[in-house]
Enzyme design. Structure first.
Site, short mmCIF file in Angstrom:
data_model
loop_
_atom_site.label_atom_id
_atom_site.label_comp_id
_atom_site.label_asym_id
_atom_site.label_seq_id
_atom_site.Cartn_x
_atom_site.Cartn_y
_atom_site.Cartn_z
N GLY A 22 -0.59 7.71 -3.74
CA GLY A 22 0.51 7.98 -4.63
C GLY A 22 0.21 7.74 -6.09
O GLY A 22 0.86 8.31 -6.97
N ALA A 24 -3.39 7.26 -7.30
CA ALA A 24 -4.74 7.60 -7.73
C ALA A 24 -5.45 8.45 -6.69
O ALA A 24 -5.07 8.48 -5.52
CB ALA A 24 -5.55 6.33 -7.99
N VAL A 26 -9.40 9.14 -5.15
CA VAL A 26 -10.75 8.59 -5.07
C VAL A 26 -11.72 9.73 -4.78
O VAL A 26 -11.51 10.51 -3.84
CB VAL A 26 -10.85 7.51 -3.98
CG1 VAL A 26 -12.28 6.95 -3.92
CG2 VAL A 26 -9.86 6.38 -4.23
N ASP A 131 -2.29 -5.92 0.51
CA ASP A 131 -2.44 -4.61 1.16
C ASP A 131 -3.67 -4.61 2.07
O ASP A 131 -4.51 -3.71 2.03
CB ASP A 131 -2.55 -3.50 0.12
CG ASP A 131 -2.16 -2.12 0.67
OD1 ASP A 131 -1.51 -2.07 1.75
OD2 ASP A 131 -2.49 -1.10 0.04
#
Length: 268
Positions: A22, A24, A26, A131
């Site tokens: 949401g 970034a 990668v 997280d």
């Protein structure tokens, strides 16, 4: 909008998208100076704000503080062509990918030890990851596991008043209500270990025995099951106080867990 393959950002050449969240994207990219492939984490341009950039700068500073073999180290963090770019070593796969196939007990024990070492180190710095999940654990050659993504980590005083940040399904109940603590990471670690052993992902309301419990009983030392159950207690005060405590108990149990597994296989 994702950057296209072959796009150049300074010394990096984008090759492909690895994941998109949401906040970034990668990418896999080639470092044209070092001649190695890296992972580039870049915030979405449409939502970039001073607040978001501040969060990513904090993530970079936090990652730079954590020097441990089981925590992904930061290679670079800089603004390149208007993009805020965090460069990280490129793993072979995530633990989530590895969980698509069965794990031996020895592999589970090995990964468990490495996960605990990483989070215990962070907890000794009074950092709550917030997280902890298989997608944030990268595997490298030699079965080396490294924890990543401290983007929403909280530096603990006693208990941090958060806003329910984390990933639904991986969070301790109190974290979902905006009250994360070191014991919340303990809960997430317990969920992952349970999944590695049982092949089942436990869900709310986390009523014991959880799905896959019979399979667990058939292959795991009873004290290891008790260790998992303690980490998953709905009352945070009844869990291990932090991952360091969790790790110390695990290291005492580890030889018994492996010996029990060997004897079970021989008698089967």
């Amino acid at each position: 909008m994702s950057l296209r393959a072959r796009t150049k950002l300074g010394k990096y050449r984008i090759e492909k998208v690895l994941s998109e969240g949401g906040f970034a994207t990668v990418y896999q990219a080639l470092d044209s100076i070092e001649g190695i492939r890296v992972a580039l984490k870049i915030p979405h341009s449409k939502i970039v704000s001073d607040t978001l950039l501040k969060d990513f700068r904090n993530e970079a500073r936090l990652a730079a503080r954590l020097e441990h073999p089981n925590i992904l180290h930061l290679k670079d963090a800089s603004v390149i062509d208007g993009y805020f770019v965090i460069a990280l070593p490129l793993g072979e796969k995530t633990l989530a990918d590895r969980l698509m196939s069965r794990l031996s007990l020895r592999t589970v024990v090995e990964y468990t030890g490495q996960m605990l070492e990483a989070v215990a180190y962070a907890h000794r710095q009074r950092i709550i990851h917030c997280d902890v999940k298989p997608e944030n654990m990268l595997l490298f050659a030699g079965n080396r596991l490294r924890l990543t993504d401290f983007g929403i980590a909280k530096v603990a005083q006693k208990t941090v008043r958060g806003s329910g940040t984390g990933t639904v399904g991986y969070m301790a109940p109190e974290q979902a209500m905006g009250r994360p603590s070191l014991r919340s990471d303990v809960f997430s670690l317990g969920l992952i270990v349970y999944r590695m052993l049982s092949g089942e992902w436990a869900e709310w309301p986390f009523t014991w025995p959880l799905p896959g419990y019979q399979k667990l009983r058939g292959r795991v030392h009873p004290e290891f099951i008790a260790w998992i159950r303690k980490s998953l207690d709905l009352n945070p005060r009844k869990r291990f106080q932090d991952a360091d405590h969790m790790l110390r108990v695990f290291r005492v149990l580890e030889p018994h867990i492996l010996d029990y597994g060997t004897r079970r296989r021989r008698s089967a």
